[in-house]
Design a protein around this motif. Structure first.
Motif, short mmCIF file in Angstrom:
data_model
loop_
_atom_site.label_atom_id
_atom_site.label_comp_id
_atom_site.label_asym_id
_atom_site.label_seq_id
_atom_site.Cartn_x
_atom_site.Cartn_y
_atom_site.Cartn_z
N ASP A 37 -3.90 -84.17 -10.85
CA ASP A 37 -3.83 -85.29 -10.68
C ASP A 37 -5.62 -85.37 -8.92
O ASP A 37 -5.62 -85.82 -7.85
CB ASP A 37 -3.03 -85.59 -9.85
N ARG A 39 -9.27 -86.18 -7.75
CA ARG A 39 -10.37 -86.95 -7.29
C ARG A 39 -11.23 -86.69 -6.75
O ARG A 39 -12.23 -87.56 -6.99
CB ARG A 39 -9.35 -87.97 -6.59
N PRO A 113 -6.77 -77.10 -0.15
CA PRO A 113 -5.36 -77.25 -0.20
C PRO A 113 -5.35 -77.95 1.17
O PRO A 113 -4.24 -79.13 0.83
CB PRO A 113 -4.80 -76.69 -0.01
N TRP A 114 -6.37 -78.25 1.88
CA TRP A 114 -6.48 -78.72 3.53
C TRP A 114 -7.16 -80.54 2.92
O TRP A 114 -6.75 -81.46 4.13
CB TRP A 114 -6.78 -78.31 4.28
N LEU A 115 -7.60 -80.37 1.54
CA LEU A 115 -7.70 -82.16 1.59
C LEU A 115 -6.98 -82.85 -0.10
O LEU A 115 -6.96 -81.63 -0.58
CB LEU A 115 -9.74 -81.86 1.18
N GLU A 116 -6.84 -84.00 1.08
CA GLU A 116 -5.96 -84.62 -0.17
C GLU A 116 -6.66 -84.73 -1.38
O GLU A 116 -7.97 -85.04 -1.56
CB GLU A 116 -5.73 -86.11 0.26
N LYS A 117 -6.55 -84.40 -2.75
CA LYS A 117 -6.38 -84.54 -4.22
C LYS A 117 -8.23 -84.05 -4.29
O LYS A 117 -9.20 -84.11 -4.91
CB LYS A 117 -6.79 -85.85 -4.79
N THR A 118 -8.14 -82.34 -3.44
CA THR A 118 -9.93 -81.91 -4.10
C THR A 118 -9.24 -80.64 -4.44
O THR A 118 -9.31 -79.84 -4.33
CB THR A 118 -10.43 -82.19 -2.73
N TYR A 198 -2.67 -72.09 4.08
CA TYR A 198 -3.82 -72.72 2.95
C TYR A 198 -4.57 -71.66 2.30
O TYR A 198 -4.79 -72.07 0.67
CB TYR A 198 -4.88 -73.21 3.74
N GLU A 201 -2.75 -70.88 -0.56
CA GLU A 201 -2.53 -72.04 -2.08
C GLU A 201 -4.35 -72.60 -2.34
O GLU A 201 -4.42 -72.80 -3.97
CB GLU A 201 -2.42 -73.26 -0.97
#
Length: 462
Positions: A37, A39, A113-118, A198, A201
C-alpha cells in the motif's frame, strides 16, 4: 515491508541487455509497492559527499520512471558541500547544465516508516545513452568490488558511525560530562528509543546502541553485509538518523569535530575478504602465530603503503583533520597493531572466522561508498603485489616516533592522492579529477573565511 527475493535479485545492472527481464522486474517492483500500500516512492541518489539527493514520486508515476529513468540535474555530482556549482569540473557550464537520468536499483527498496505509505529506492545515475557516470560514488565502489571478484574475493564490510544528537535550536549537547556507556545517557529519552525503532523498521539490523565518549554523542551499530549492500546500508542509516532526528526537533550531526574541546566522530570501517568458491575467510590462517594469512598481511600493508593517498576518500573535509591527533582514540600515524585503538589499522585477530580489520582513520562524515572503495582499493593493491607487512609497534602506534604521520590537512591529503598513480587508476582518473576539483574549490572557500578565533585574537590588540 519485506522485499521479495525475485525483486532483490534483479538490479538494473543485469537488466540493461534484457528488455523482457526489465519488464518483469519493473512489474514485480510495482506489485511489491501495491502489496504494501505504498503511495509515494523516493528516488534517492548518493552524491559525491554521501548525501541523499532525491525526488518524491507519486505511485501513479513510479512505473514510468522505473522503466525509462528519472531526469536529474547532470551536475549534481559536481556540487560542493554547500551545493555550489564548481567551475572547471566539466559537469556544469561545460555541458550546458544538461540533465542525466537516475535509474532505481530494485534490490534497495526499503520502507520510510516515519512517513505515511512511503518507500525509498537507491538510484544510479546514467547518461541518456545508458552509459554509467564514472564519478558516481556508488559506481566507483562497484568497480573496485568487481576487481575484488576477479581476484576471487567477496568483500564483507561494515561502517560503524558516531554522531552527536543536539538540541535543534541551540545546537548544543543534550547533557554534559564524559558519559561513555552510562545507562542514564544511553537511553536518555524515549526519542532515542524511537529513532532506533525507526531504523529497525527501515530493514536495518540494529545490534547495539549506546552513548559515546563525548556528551550527547551516540553510536548505533548494525550488522555487516557483503558487497555494495554494505555501503547502501550505511547510506540509508545516515539518512535515517539525520531525518528522524530533524522530525523530532533535534540536529543529528556526523560532522567530524563540531566542538574543539570534545571528541571527534568517526567511521570505524570493518572489512574482510572471503573466498568466492569456498566461502572461507581469506584473512584467517590458524597456523600463523597471529592467525593471519599472507593475503591478510599484504592487505594491511597495501592500506599502509597507500594511506596518505587514501585519506581524501575517508577524510573529505578540512574539519576531518582536526580529529586525527594523538591521545584522542583516533589514529595520527600510519600504523597497524593487534587490537591497538591508536593505530590506523586495528587488527581483530580472533583466530576464527571473525578475523577482520578495523580502519579507524575514517571520519563520521565520510561518504560510505568512497570509504569502502578507497580502503578496498588500497588493500587489493597490496594483495596484487604480495607486499610484506611491516612490523607493528610494541607500544601504541601513535607513540612510535619512527612511524610517519597521516596528512594533517585536506590539502596535504589531496596532494598525496594526486601523487598516487595506482590509487587513481583503480578509483578512476575521471572520478579523482572531479573529486579533487570539488574539494579544492571547497578548500579555497575555507581558506578565505575569517574565523572567530582570528577576530577575537587580533581585532582589539591590533
Amino acid at each position: 515491508m519485506v522485499v521479495s527475493d525475485s525483486i532483490s535479485n534483479n538490479t538494473f545492472n543485469n537488466l540493461q541487455g534484457n528488455s523482457n527481464a526489465a519488464t518483469d522486474s519493473v512489474s514485480e517492483f510495482m506489485q511489491e509497492l501495491e502489496r504494501n500500500d505504498i503511495r509515494y516512492v523516493r528516488f534517492e541518489m548518493p552524491d559525491l559527499h554521501g548525501i541523499s539527493r532525491l525526488k518524491v514520486i507519486p505511485i501513479n508515476k513510479v512505473e514510468g520512471y522505473a522503466r525509462q529513468g528519472l531526469n536529474f540535474y547532470g551536475g549534481t555530482l559536481a556540487l560542493d558541500t554547500s551545493s555550489l556549482v564548481v567551475p572547471g569540473s566539466g559537469y556544469h557550464a561545460e555541458r550546458k547544465f544538461k540533465d542525466h537520468l537516475i535509474l532505481p536499483d530494485f534490490s534497495t527498496l526499503t520502507p520510510v516508516p516515519w512517513l505515511e505509505k512511503t518507500a525509498k529506492v537507491i538510484c544510479d545515475p546514467v547518461e541518456y545513452s545508458g552509459e554509467m557516470i564514472a564519478i558516481a560514488p556508488r559506481y566507483v565502489l562497484k568497480k573496485v568490488l568487481e576487481l575484488a571478484a576477479t581476484m576471487g574475493f567477496d568483500v564483507m564490510m561494515g561502517h560503524e558511525f558516531e554522531f552527536y544528537l543536539l538540541d535543534g535550536e541551540t545546537r548544543q549537547p543534550l547533557f554534559g560530562g564524559c558519559q561513555i556507556f552510562n545507562h542514564l545517557r544511553s537511553q536518555y529519552n524515549s526519542d532515542i528509543e524511537k529513532m532506533v525503532q525507526y531504523l529497525e523498521e527501515s530493514n536495518l539490523d540494529i545490534i547495539t546502541y549506546n552513548c559515546e565518549h563525548a556528551p550527547s554523542q551516540f553510536e548505533i551499530n548494525y550488522g555487516p553485509a557483503s558487497g555494495i549492500e554494505a555501503a547502501d546500508k550505511a547510506f540509508n542509516f545516515k539518512t535515517a538518523v539525520k531525518e528522524t532526528a530533524h522530525r523530532m526537533g533535534y540536529l543529528a550531526t556526523f560532522m567530524t569535530k563540531p566542538y574543539p574541546d570534545k571528541s571527534g566522530s568517526c567511521c570505524h570501517f570493518h572489512i574482510s575478504l572471503w573466498n568466492k568458491e569456498t566461502g572461507e575467510n581469506v584473512f584467517l590462517d590458524t597456523r600463523d602465530e597471529l592467525g593471519l594469512s599472507s593475503t591478510a598481511k599484504s592487505f594491511i600493508e597495501g592500506i599502509l603503503t597507500h594511506a596518505r593517498g587514501l585519506m581524501p576518500t575517508i577524510g573529505p573535509t578540512p574539519n576531518c583533520y582536526r580529529r586525527l591527533k594523538p591521545h584522542t582514540f583516533a589514529p595520527s600515524k600510519v600504523s597497524w597493531g593487534i587490537e591497538d585503538r591508536s593505530s590506523m589499522v586495528r587488527v581483530k585477530a580472533t583466530h576464527d572466522d571473525r578475523t577482520h580489520f578495523e580502519v579507524r582513520a575514517a571520519s563520521g562524515l565520510s561518504n560510505p561508498y568512497l570509504t569502502a572503495a578507497g580502503v578496498l582499493a588500497a588493500g587489493l593493491l597490496g594483495v596484487k603485489k604480495q607486499l610484506s607487512l611491516r612490523s607493528a609497534s610494541d607500544c601504541p602506534g601513535e607513540e612510535n616516533p619512527e612511524f610517519p604521520w597521516l596528512p594533517q590537512s585536506l590539502g596535504e591529503a589531496l596532494d598525496s592522492l594526486a601523487a598516487d598513480s595506482e590509487m587513481k587508476q583503480i578509483l578512476g582518473e575521471e572520478f579523482v579529477r572531479v573529486f579533487t576539483a570539488v574539494k579544492r574549490f571547497e578548500l579555497d572557500r575555507f581558506a578565505r573565511h575569517v574565523s572567530d578565533w582570528e577576530t577575537n585574537e587580533y581585532m582589539e590588540v591590533y
